[in-house]
Write an enzyme that holds these catalytic residues in place. Structure first.
Site, short mmCIF file in Angstrom:
data_model
loop_
_atom_site.label_atom_id
_atom_site.label_comp_id
_atom_site.label_asym_id
_atom_site.label_seq_id
_atom_site.Cartn_x
_atom_site.Cartn_y
_atom_site.Cartn_z
N ASP A 165 -0.91 14.72 16.50
CA ASP A 165 0.10 15.36 17.36
C ASP A 165 -0.52 16.49 18.18
O ASP A 165 -1.45 17.14 17.73
CB ASP A 165 1.22 15.96 16.49
CG ASP A 165 2.15 14.89 15.97
OD1 ASP A 165 2.33 13.88 16.66
OD2 ASP A 165 2.69 15.09 14.86
N PHE A 221 12.74 13.84 10.39
CA PHE A 221 11.44 13.18 10.66
C PHE A 221 11.64 12.12 11.74
O PHE A 221 10.84 12.01 12.67
CB PHE A 221 10.90 12.43 9.43
CG PHE A 221 10.41 13.30 8.29
CD1 PHE A 221 9.97 14.60 8.50
CD2 PHE A 221 10.37 12.79 7.00
CE1 PHE A 221 9.51 15.38 7.44
CE2 PHE A 221 9.91 13.55 5.94
CZ PHE A 221 9.49 14.86 6.16
N GLU A 271 1.31 5.49 0.81
CA GLU A 271 0.77 6.69 1.47
C GLU A 271 1.23 7.94 0.74
O GLU A 271 2.40 8.06 0.38
CB GLU A 271 1.26 6.72 2.93
CG GLU A 271 0.74 7.93 3.67
CD GLU A 271 1.23 7.96 5.11
OE1 GLU A 271 0.92 7.03 5.87
OE2 GLU A 271 1.92 8.94 5.46
N HIS A 276 3.71 -1.23 3.77
CA HIS A 276 3.11 0.09 3.55
C HIS A 276 4.25 1.07 3.29
O HIS A 276 5.14 1.23 4.13
CB HIS A 276 2.32 0.51 4.80
CG HIS A 276 1.62 1.82 4.66
ND1 HIS A 276 0.48 1.99 3.90
CD2 HIS A 276 1.89 3.06 5.18
CE1 HIS A 276 0.07 3.25 3.98
NE2 HIS A 276 0.92 3.92 4.74
N SER A 318 0.87 -1.17 0.00
CA SER A 318 0.00 0.00 0.00
C SER A 318 0.91 1.22 0.00
O SER A 318 2.08 1.13 0.39
CB SER A 318 -0.93 -0.02 1.21
OG SER A 318 -0.19 -0.19 2.39
P1 FAD Z 1 -2.29 7.08 19.83
O1 FAD Z 1 -1.84 5.75 19.30
O2 FAD Z 1 -3.67 7.17 20.32
O3 FAD Z 1 -1.35 7.51 21.02
C1 FAD Z 1 0.03 7.71 20.79
C2 FAD Z 1 0.83 7.15 21.93
O4 FAD Z 1 0.56 7.89 23.11
C3 FAD Z 1 0.49 5.70 22.24
O5 FAD Z 1 1.27 4.84 21.45
C4 FAD Z 1 0.81 5.65 23.73
O6 FAD Z 1 2.18 5.48 23.91
C5 FAD Z 1 0.44 7.02 24.21
N1 FAD Z 1 -0.94 7.09 24.69
C6 FAD Z 1 -1.94 7.85 24.20
N2 FAD Z 1 -3.07 7.66 24.90
C7 FAD Z 1 -2.77 6.75 25.86
C8 FAD Z 1 -3.50 6.16 26.92
N3 FAD Z 1 -4.77 6.46 27.16
N4 FAD Z 1 -2.87 5.27 27.70
C9 FAD Z 1 -1.60 4.94 27.49
N5 FAD Z 1 -0.84 5.49 26.50
C10 FAD Z 1 -1.42 6.36 25.73
N6 FAD Z 1 -0.33 12.56 11.93
C11 FAD Z 1 -1.12 13.47 11.30
O7 FAD Z 1 -1.25 14.62 11.76
N7 FAD Z 1 -1.77 13.16 10.13
C12 FAD Z 1 -1.70 11.93 9.57
O8 FAD Z 1 -2.31 11.68 8.52
C13 FAD Z 1 -0.90 10.93 10.22
N8 FAD Z 1 -0.80 9.67 9.74
C14 FAD Z 1 -0.09 8.71 10.42
C15 FAD Z 1 -0.07 7.40 9.94
C16 FAD Z 1 0.65 6.41 10.60
C17 FAD Z 1 0.63 5.00 10.07
C18 FAD Z 1 1.39 6.74 11.78
C19 FAD Z 1 2.20 5.68 12.48
C20 FAD Z 1 1.37 8.04 12.27
C21 FAD Z 1 0.62 9.03 11.61
N9 FAD Z 1 0.56 10.35 12.09
C22 FAD Z 1 -0.22 11.29 11.44
C23 FAD Z 1 1.30 10.75 13.31
C24 FAD Z 1 0.42 10.66 14.56
O9 FAD Z 1 -0.65 11.58 14.46
C25 FAD Z 1 1.27 11.00 15.78
O10 FAD Z 1 2.22 10.02 16.01
C26 FAD Z 1 0.49 11.34 17.03
O11 FAD Z 1 1.37 11.92 17.99
C27 FAD Z 1 -0.18 10.15 17.71
O12 FAD Z 1 -1.34 9.76 17.07
P2 FAD Z 1 -1.80 8.22 17.25
O13 FAD Z 1 -3.10 7.98 16.66
O14 FAD Z 1 -0.69 7.35 16.87
O15 FAD Z 1 -2.00 8.24 18.84
#
Ligand code: FAD
Length: 305
Positions: free
Chosen positions: A116, A226, A24, A276, A22
Site C-alpha cells: 500500500d 477491511f 495466512e 487460501h 493454505s
Molecule cells: P499490484 O498488483 O502491483 O498493483 C495493485 C493494482 O494497482 C493493480 O491490480 C492495478 O490495478 C494497479 N496497478 C499497479 N501498477 C500498475 C501498472 N503499472 N499498470 C496498470 N495498473 C497498475 N499488504 C501488505 O502490506 N503486506 C502483506 O503481507 C500483504 N499481503 C497481501 C496478500 C494478498 C494475497 C493480497 C491480495 C494483498 C496483500 N496485501 C498486503 C495488500 C497489498 O499490499 C495492497 O493491495 C497493495 O495496495 C497492492 O499491492 P499489490 O502487490 O497487490 O500491487
C-alpha cells in the site's frame, strides 16, 4: 432439503486428497498475541496445508517479526512457509536482503507485493527513491536471486487504484510473465466476482492457479472495515445475516461458520478445490470450514521439536 444441505452432500463426493488449503497468518506484536498465533498454527497444522504464509506489515513495519515467525515455523513444524514481501519504504538492497534471508532460513515461496502507499490507500504509490517501483520489478529480482515459488495478488473486484479492468489484467499478465507462478485473490463474499475474474484472467491468456482468498467473519464490523478499505463489496444479504449480532459473538461465530461453509461449498460446486484462508490468527472457523470440505487431521506428527 435446504440449499446448504444439498451442497454439503455434493461436497461429500470429493475426497480430502482433492482439496488443497493454505493459511495466512500475521506476525504477533505481543507475547499474548504470539500465544494466540501458535495455538492457531498448532490447531490448523494437522490439516496438512500446502503452505502457510506470514504477512509483511504495511511499510515493512513487521520485517523482523515476519522473519522470526517464519523461522519458528521452520524450526518447530514441518509446514512449508511462504514469506510475504512488499516494496514499500525500503531500498532495493534492503528488499534483496530480505529475499536472501528468506532463502537462507529455508523459505522457498514468496508472496510478492507492491504494498500500500505509505500515505495510505487512496494516495498515489510513491516508490522509495532507490527502491522497487512495482511488484513486477520485485518479481523479476526474486527470480534472479533464488528459485522461489512466487505468488502474487489478484483482485476479483479490482484494486482500489485500478484504472480499468483491462489495465489491471495487463498488469497481472506482466506479473506472471515476470515469473510469478500463482495468484492468490483478495477476499470476496460474492462468488460471482471470483468466477467472473477467473474467466477474465483466462481470456487474458493467464493459465496459472488462481486461489480464492476466503476470510472468516469473526467480527462483522472489523471485516466490513477491511472490505471497504480494499474494495471488497459486502452484499446486502451478508449485512442482513449479521444484523443485530453486534454484541453476540457466539451467534456471530455460528452465522460466520454457515456463511463460510456456504461460500466454499458453492465454489466446490464450481470445480474449485484450492482455498487460501485469511485466518486472522484464529483457528476455529477455518478449522470448521476445512472439516466441512472433507479435511481431517493427518496422523503423522508435525512437530520437529
Ligand atoms: P499490484 O498488483 O502491483 O498493483 C495493485 C493494482 O494497482 C493493480 O491490480 C492495478 O490495478 C494497479 N496497478 C499497479 N501498477 C500498475 C501498472 N503499472 N499498470 C496498470 N495498473 C497498475 N499488504 C501488505 O502490506 N503486506 C502483506 O503481507 C500483504 N499481503 C497481501 C496478500 C494478498 C494475497 C493480497 C491480495 C494483498 C496483500 N496485501 C498486503 C495488500 C497489498 O499490499 C495492497 O493491495 C497493495 O495496495 C497492492 O499491492 P499489490 O502487490 O497487490 O500491487
Amino acid at each position: 432439503m435446504t440449499r446448504l444441505a444439498e451442497k454439503t452432500r455434493r461436497s461429500h463426493m470429493i475426497t480430502e486428497d482433492e482439496i488443497a488449503v493454505s493459511f495466512e497468518f500475521f506476525p504477533p506484536k505481543t507475547a499474548k498475541m504470539e500465544e494466540t498465533l501458535w495455538a492457531a498454527i498448532k490447531r490448523l497444522a494437522p490439516l496438512a496445508p500446502e503452505f502457510v504464509s506470514v504477512t509483511y506489515g504495511a511499510g515493512g513495519s513487521t520485517r523482523e517479526r515476519t522473519h522470526s515467525t517464519i523461522g519458528r515455523i521452520i524450526r518447530e513444524t514441518s509446514l512449508k512457509p511462504a514469506g510475504h514481501l512488499t516494496c514499500v519504504g525500503a531500498s532495493k538492497a534492503e528488499v534483496n536482503d530480505v529475499i536472501h534471508n528468506y532463502w537462507a532460513t529455508g523459505v522457498r515461496h514468496i508472496v510478492a507485493l507492491r504494498g500500500d502507499p505509505q500515505k495510505g490507500i487512496g494516495h498515489e504509490f510513491e516508490a522509495h527513491k532507490s527502491g522497487y517501483k512495482s511488484s513486477v520489478d520485485l518479481i523479476k529480482s526474486i527470480r534472479e536471486i533464488a528459485a522461489m515459488t512466487i505468488s502474487v495478488s489478484g483482485y476479483p473486484e479490482m484494486h482500489p487504484e485500478s484504472l480499468s479492468r483491462k489495465s489491471e489484467l495487463d498488469h497481472l499478465k506482466a506479473k506472471i510473465d515476470a515469473g510469478a507462478t500463482q495468484i492468490i485473490t483478495q477476499f470476496f463474499f460474492d462468488n460471482a466476482h471470483y468466477l467472473r475474474f477467473v474467466d477474465q484472467v483466462r481470456a487474458r491468456g493467464i493459465w496459472c492457479p488462481i486461489i480464492p482468498g476466503i476470510v472468516p467473519i469473526y467480527n462483522y464490523k472489523q471485516v466490513s472495515m477491511f472490505a471497504e478499505r480494499c474494495g471488497t463489496s459486502i452484499p446486502y444479504w451478508l449485512t442482513r445475516r449479521f444484523e443485530g449480532l453486534e454484541h453476540d459473538p457466539d451467534t456471530t461465530n455460528l452465522v460466520a461458520a454457515a456463511v463460510a461453509a456456504e461460500q466454499v461449498m458453492d465454489l466446490v460446486d464450481h470445480g474449485i478445490q484450492t482455498f487460501h484462508f485469511y485466518t486472522l490468527n484464529r483457528a476455529n472457523l477455518v478449522y470448521a470450514t476445512c472439516h466441512l470440505l472433507g479435511l481431517r487431521p493427518r496422523k503423522e506428527p508435525l512437530d520437529r521439536s
